[in-house]
Design a protein around this motif. Sequence first.
Motif, PDB file in Angstrom:
ATOM      1  N   CYS A  47       0.833  -1.195   0.000  1.00 13.78           N
ATOM      2  CA  CYS A  47       0.000   0.000   0.000  1.00 13.78           C
ATOM      3  C   CYS A  47       0.874   1.254   0.000  1.00 13.78           C
ATOM      4  N   HIS A  49       0.224   3.988   1.247  1.00 10.21           N
ATOM      5  CA  HIS A  49       0.071   4.754   2.488  1.00 10.21           C
ATOM      6  C   HIS A  49       1.201   4.447   3.466  1.00 10.21           C
ATOM      7  N   LEU A  50       1.284   3.209   3.945  1.00  9.19           N
ATOM      8  CA  LEU A  50       2.307   2.858   4.938  1.00  9.19           C
ATOM      9  C   LEU A  50       3.198   1.710   4.500  1.00  9.19           C
ATOM     10  N   THR A  52       2.354  -1.366   3.787  1.00  6.63           N
ATOM     11  CA  THR A  52       1.933  -2.677   4.274  1.00  6.63           C
ATOM     12  C   THR A  52       1.327  -3.499   3.143  1.00  6.63           C
ATOM     13  N   CYS A  71      -7.300  -1.867   0.656  1.00 12.73           N
ATOM     14  CA  CYS A  71      -6.205  -2.085   1.597  1.00 12.73           C
ATOM     15  C   CYS A  71      -6.799  -2.486   2.934  1.00 12.73           C
ATOM     16  N   HIS A  74      -6.304   0.239   6.424  1.00 15.82           N
ATOM     17  CA  HIS A  74      -7.146   1.406   6.707  1.00 15.82           C
ATOM     18  C   HIS A  74      -8.275   1.576   5.705  1.00 15.82           C
ATOM     19  N   ALA A  76      -8.383   1.912   2.357  1.00 10.87           N
ATOM     20  CA  ALA A  76      -8.269   2.706   1.131  1.00 10.87           C
ATOM     21  C   ALA A  76      -8.738   1.881  -0.065  1.00 10.87           C
ATOM     22  N   ALA A  89      -6.746   7.029   2.915  1.00  6.18           N
ATOM     23  CA  ALA A  89      -5.601   7.756   3.452  1.00  6.18           C
ATOM     24  C   ALA A  89      -4.555   8.141   2.408  1.00  6.18           C
TER      25      ALA A  89
END
Length: 121
Positions: A47, A49-50, A52, A71, A74, A76, A89
């Motif tokens: 992802c 975002h982070l 992961t 995802c 969170h 997304a 996010a």
Amino acid sequence: MNTPLRLCRAASLREGEAQGFDPQDTGQTTLFAVRYRGQIYLWRNRCPHLGTPMNWRHNAFLNGCGDKVVCFAHGALFEPDSGLCVQGACLGQALTPLAWDITKEGWLSVTETMDETGNTE
Ligand code: FES
């Protein structure tokens, strides 16, 4: 160019389905393929975002309708074809595409590999 790594029979990836793969035997699902509107898309399982993994269990990459990649962390949502995040996010960011091919024997194969950090080579 890297040696193509077989993932699955292309015909086994059905419309609205996704499958995860670990072609380099890392012990983790490093990429996933989606068939969406008849076309195959291959994405790195990370992802934006982070960083992961996207899935929450084996091959669980899509929402209930099969029209968005989700995802797990969170929630997304991503377009299966462009990889663009359209909600969540990391809105406006995108999944990382991977080059693929279908062999004359019908195998979906990834044609670029990733190092241990997940970067493509
Ligand atoms: S890690 Fe994917 S939305 Fe946060």
